[in-house]
Design a protein around this motif. Structure first.
Motif, PDB file in Angstrom:
ATOM      1  N   MET A 121       0.819  -1.234  -0.011  1.00 37.06           N
ATOM      2  CA  MET A 121       0.007  -0.047   0.100  1.00 37.06           C
ATOM      3  C   MET A 121       0.617   1.277   0.095  1.00 37.06           C
ATOM      4  O   MET A 121       1.829   1.278   0.620  1.00 37.06           O
ATOM      5  N   ASP A 122       0.353   2.236  -0.858  1.00 36.96           N
ATOM      6  CA  ASP A 122       1.340   3.470  -1.131  1.00 36.96           C
ATOM      7  C   ASP A 122       1.194   4.575   0.161  1.00 36.96           C
ATOM      8  O   ASP A 122       0.140   4.608   0.971  1.00 36.96           O
ATOM      9  N   ASN A 123       2.375   5.066   0.522  1.00 33.89           N
ATOM     10  CA  ASN A 123       1.764   6.111   1.315  1.00 33.89           C
ATOM     11  C   ASN A 123       1.566   7.494   0.721  1.00 33.89           C
ATOM     12  O   ASN A 123       1.857   7.568  -0.682  1.00 33.89           O
ATOM     13  N   TYR A 124       0.841   8.521   1.255  1.00 28.72           N
ATOM     14  CA  TYR A 124       0.402   9.555   0.461  1.00 28.72           C
ATOM     15  C   TYR A 124       0.788  10.825   0.974  1.00 28.72           C
ATOM     16  O   TYR A 124       1.088  10.822   2.240  1.00 28.72           O
ATOM     17  N   TYR A 125       1.264  11.906   0.206  1.00 30.33           N
ATOM     18  CA  TYR A 125       1.885  13.106   0.659  1.00 30.33           C
ATOM     19  C   TYR A 125       1.003  14.073   0.413  1.00 30.33           C
ATOM     20  O   TYR A 125       0.161  14.278  -0.665  1.00 30.33           O
TER      21      TYR A 125
ATOM     22  N   ARG B 270      -3.751  14.819  -2.434  1.00 27.51           N
ATOM     23  CA  ARG B 270      -2.789  13.788  -1.961  1.00 27.51           C
ATOM     24  C   ARG B 270      -2.002  13.285  -3.194  1.00 27.51           C
ATOM     25  O   ARG B 270      -2.767  13.136  -4.242  1.00 27.51           O
TER      26      ARG B 270
ATOM     27  N   SER C   3       0.290  10.103  -4.255  1.00 30.20           N
ATOM     28  CA  SER C   3       0.842   8.717  -4.060  1.00 30.20           C
ATOM     29  C   SER C   3       2.309   8.549  -4.080  1.00 30.20           C
ATOM     30  O   SER C   3       2.955   9.352  -4.766  1.00 30.20           O
ATOM     31  N   GLU C   4       3.081   7.543  -3.144  1.00 32.49           N
ATOM     32  CA  GLU C   4       4.489   7.701  -3.195  1.00 32.49           C
ATOM     33  C   GLU C   4       4.856   7.161  -4.621  1.00 32.49           C
ATOM     34  O   GLU C   4       5.858   7.483  -5.124  1.00 32.49           O
ATOM     35  N   THR C   5       4.001   6.299  -5.113  1.00 34.74           N
ATOM     36  CA  THR C   5       4.426   5.628  -6.600  1.00 34.74           C
ATOM     37  C   THR C   5       4.287   6.718  -7.555  1.00 34.74           C
ATOM     38  O   THR C   5       5.156   6.580  -8.494  1.00 34.74           O
ATOM     39  N   GLU C   6       3.565   7.671  -7.435  1.00 35.07           N
ATOM     40  CA  GLU C   6       3.285   8.640  -8.460  1.00 35.07           C
ATOM     41  C   GLU C   6       4.588   9.731  -8.292  1.00 35.07           C
ATOM     42  O   GLU C   6       5.017  10.237  -9.079  1.00 35.07           O
TER      43      GLU C   6
END
Length: 54
Positions: A1-5, A40, A42-45
């Motif tokens: 699961m991604d973290n979100y910033y 938000r 995502s870490e992937t993005e």
């Protein structure tokens, strides 16, 4: 699961103004998800964004 910033966290990470982060989102350079009134990223993005801008 991604973290979100948050856009603020991204601005601090890249040492740019928060308006620059919102500009990247508006221009489609940085994909973000809107949750209610909050954006938000995502870490992937974020990784994709960094790799495509190097």
């Amino acid at each position: 699961m991604d973290n979100y910033y948050t856009p603020q966290e991204i601005a601090e990470k890249f040492k740019v103004k928060i308006n620059t982060v919102y500009k990247w989102i508006r221009e489609g350079k940085l994909k973000a998800i809107k949750v209610g009134d909050l954006w938000r990223i995502s870490e992937t993005e974020l990784k994709r964004f960094v790799e495509s801008n190097n």
